[in-house]
Write a protein that holds these residues in place. Sequence first.
Motif, PDB file in Angstrom:
ATOM      1  N   GLY A 312       0.816  -1.202   0.000  1.00  0.00           N
ATOM      2  CA  GLY A 312       0.000   0.000   0.000  1.00  0.00           C
ATOM      3  C   GLY A 312       0.853   1.256   0.000  1.00  0.00           C
ATOM      4  N   TRP A 313       2.066   1.130  -0.421  1.00  0.00           N
ATOM      5  CA  TRP A 313       3.020   2.241  -0.430  1.00  0.00           C
ATOM      6  C   TRP A 313       4.027   1.986  -1.538  1.00  0.00           C
ATOM      7  N   MET A 314       4.604   3.050  -2.097  1.00  0.00           N
ATOM      8  CA  MET A 314       5.638   2.903  -3.105  1.00  0.00           C
ATOM      9  C   MET A 314       6.662   4.014  -2.916  1.00  0.00           C
ATOM     10  N   HIS A 315       7.920   3.659  -3.054  1.00  0.00           N
ATOM     11  CA  HIS A 315       9.002   4.636  -2.967  1.00  0.00           C
ATOM     12  C   HIS A 315       8.744   5.761  -3.969  1.00  0.00           C
ATOM     13  N   ASN A 316       9.028   6.999  -3.575  1.00  0.00           N
ATOM     14  CA  ASN A 316       8.696   8.137  -4.435  1.00  0.00           C
ATOM     15  C   ASN A 316       9.414   8.082  -5.781  1.00  0.00           C
ATOM     16  N   ARG A 317      10.667   7.671  -5.791  1.00  0.00           N
ATOM     17  CA  ARG A 317      11.379   7.570  -7.070  1.00  0.00           C
ATOM     18  C   ARG A 317      10.702   6.539  -7.959  1.00  0.00           C
ATOM     19  N   ALA A 318      10.243   5.435  -7.382  1.00  0.00           N
ATOM     20  CA  ALA A 318       9.528   4.430  -8.168  1.00  0.00           C
ATOM     21  C   ALA A 318       8.201   4.976  -8.677  1.00  0.00           C
ATOM     22  N   ARG A 319       7.556   5.857  -7.928  1.00  0.00           N
ATOM     23  CA  ARG A 319       6.304   6.468  -8.401  1.00  0.00           C
ATOM     24  C   ARG A 319       6.553   7.273  -9.670  1.00  0.00           C
ATOM     25  N   LEU A 320       7.645   8.014  -9.703  1.00  0.00           N
ATOM     26  CA  LEU A 320       7.967   8.790 -10.894  1.00  0.00           C
ATOM     27  C   LEU A 320       8.238   7.871 -12.084  1.00  0.00           C
ATOM     28  N   ILE A 321       8.993   6.803 -11.840  1.00  0.00           N
ATOM     29  CA  ILE A 321       9.363   5.885 -12.918  1.00  0.00           C
ATOM     30  C   ILE A 321       8.130   5.172 -13.466  1.00  0.00           C
ATOM     31  N   THR A 322       7.285   4.648 -12.591  1.00  0.00           N
ATOM     32  CA  THR A 322       6.115   3.891 -13.043  1.00  0.00           C
ATOM     33  C   THR A 322       5.098   4.788 -13.738  1.00  0.00           C
ATOM     34  N   ALA A 323       4.935   6.010 -13.240  1.00  0.00           N
ATOM     35  CA  ALA A 323       3.992   6.937 -13.862  1.00  0.00           C
ATOM     36  C   ALA A 323       4.481   7.384 -15.231  1.00  0.00           C
ATOM     37  N   SER A 324       5.772   7.653 -15.336  1.00  0.00           N
ATOM     38  CA  SER A 324       6.331   8.055 -16.620  1.00  0.00           C
ATOM     39  C   SER A 324       6.241   6.923 -17.634  1.00  0.00           C
ATOM     40  N   TYR A 325       6.473   5.694 -17.177  1.00  0.00           N
ATOM     41  CA  TYR A 325       6.375   4.554 -18.090  1.00  0.00           C
ATOM     42  C   TYR A 325       4.956   4.431 -18.658  1.00  0.00           C
ATOM     43  N   LEU A 326       3.961   4.611 -17.799  1.00  0.00           N
ATOM     44  CA  LEU A 326       2.579   4.494 -18.270  1.00  0.00           C
ATOM     45  C   LEU A 326       2.243   5.582 -19.282  1.00  0.00           C
ATOM     46  N   THR A 327       2.626   6.813 -18.990  1.00  0.00           N
ATOM     47  CA  THR A 327       2.185   7.939 -19.820  1.00  0.00           C
ATOM     48  C   THR A 327       3.114   8.255 -20.981  1.00  0.00           C
ATOM     49  N   LYS A 328       4.420   8.033 -20.820  1.00  0.00           N
ATOM     50  CA  LYS A 328       5.377   8.453 -21.844  1.00  0.00           C
ATOM     51  C   LYS A 328       5.953   7.301 -22.673  1.00  0.00           C
ATOM     52  N   HIS A 329       5.721   6.070 -22.236  1.00  0.00           N
ATOM     53  CA  HIS A 329       6.166   4.901 -23.009  1.00  0.00           C
ATOM     54  C   HIS A 329       4.981   4.102 -23.543  1.00  0.00           C
ATOM     55  N   LEU A 330       3.996   3.852 -22.673  1.00  0.00           N
ATOM     56  CA  LEU A 330       2.794   3.144 -23.128  1.00  0.00           C
ATOM     57  C   LEU A 330       1.750   4.098 -23.694  1.00  0.00           C
ATOM     58  N   TYR A 331       1.898   5.392 -23.413  1.00  0.00           N
ATOM     59  CA  TYR A 331       0.959   6.424 -23.882  1.00  0.00           C
ATOM     60  C   TYR A 331      -0.466   6.144 -23.425  1.00  0.00           C
ATOM     61  N   LEU A 332      -0.588   5.772 -22.147  1.00  0.00           N
ATOM     62  CA  LEU A 332      -1.900   5.540 -21.564  1.00  0.00           C
ATOM     63  C   LEU A 332      -2.270   6.706 -20.653  1.00  0.00           C
TER      64      LEU A 332
END
Length: 427
Positions: A312-332
Amino acid sequence: MKVAVVLFTRDLRVHDHPALAASVRAAEHVVPLFVHDPSLPAGSNRRTFLDGCLSDLASSLRQRGGDLVTLRGDPVDCALRVAKQVGAAGIAMSADVSGFARARSQRLAAACAAEGVAFREFPGVTIAEPGSLRPGGGGSHYKVFTPYYRAWQASSLREVHGAPRRISLPEDMPKSWFATGDPDAVSGESAARERLSSWLTHLESYGDHHDDLAADRTSRLSPYLHFGCLSPRELVARVDGHAGAEPFVRQLCWRDFYHQVLSAFPDLRRRPYRPGAEDSWRDEPDALEAWKAGHTGVPIVDAGMRQMLQEGWMHNRARLITASYLTKHLYLDWRAGGDHFYDLLLDGDVANNYGNWQWVAGTGNDTKPYRRFNPLRQAERFDPTGDYVRRYVPELADIPGKAIHEPWKQPASTRRGYPSPLALDAK
């Protein structure tokens, strides 16, 4: 004033609680009240955490002669019903900025006025009140963080209130109003204050190591801040003067920054903050589900997503990486990602969750909206030995060193069925 009601919402503490402190000073008897609102969605992670917070709050109130009234239903109806039954002359609560919170306050204010009951909101959810700092030129709020931070640093902060020594309840209150609580609760104000005290010994190294994924040297205080188990204002006072405090305080200021953005732009959860910034998002349900499950085939992304599923928690750096992957690589669509985070994270609130998602997606307050985080470079920089990935992606445990970040280059026999990446480029 003989009796006052304090309606708790996202402020589950007794230390530095302005509404509670003012009510105890003004009234002979104070009725602390929390209402479980069935119309307010909350994931199972947050519900469990909330239950512990309420148990701890009730215990703290009992130590001071009070108790916590816990009801279920509409907060406005319940607050007025309690106020009438105990003969309260006023209701106090902490101000908040989400659309839901503001509508609740407006309804409660109108209902109190109709019943002749005084109603007042107090600060306490943030350090600086949203709207208290405004840019020159007549702007309603700061749109860029750095000038806000400068103004925030130069501002005068309110005083820190101690916990009330004594809280007196009215006589003959219904016993059914009081929850029994869980004496073994591990969340809440007591746990938050204990964690803060132990973490302060690591504050000096925060600036150098807070992005180290495997070391996990962040404070992990964000869930307690979300539920108000810790006062953000008191937190600033506690770290003041400690070596290494400035990078940590800057993060607290980011929290205030997004609250003032949400206050001025209530549609932050659904509409792009920057006009015309919306992208043409792809519709790929399978890719979205793979991202949610931590099966994208990009180890650093999958580790972050699985950490959130487990903790129920995620490291802040991982939040940036996972969010960027969704929006800037998968374009979702960032809204799909934001909603998923909001559902699972203990610290998920509208201001910070969706403010950060819009920042990453390029639709929000980022002055460089076209930036994106390359997951491979991020992994090599912030998880150079691969220990963070191994912790959450056991299929790759046999791949040595940083080779774990590109498992598709390894023999299939060492990957235990781990997939190839859904989408990845070197930009």
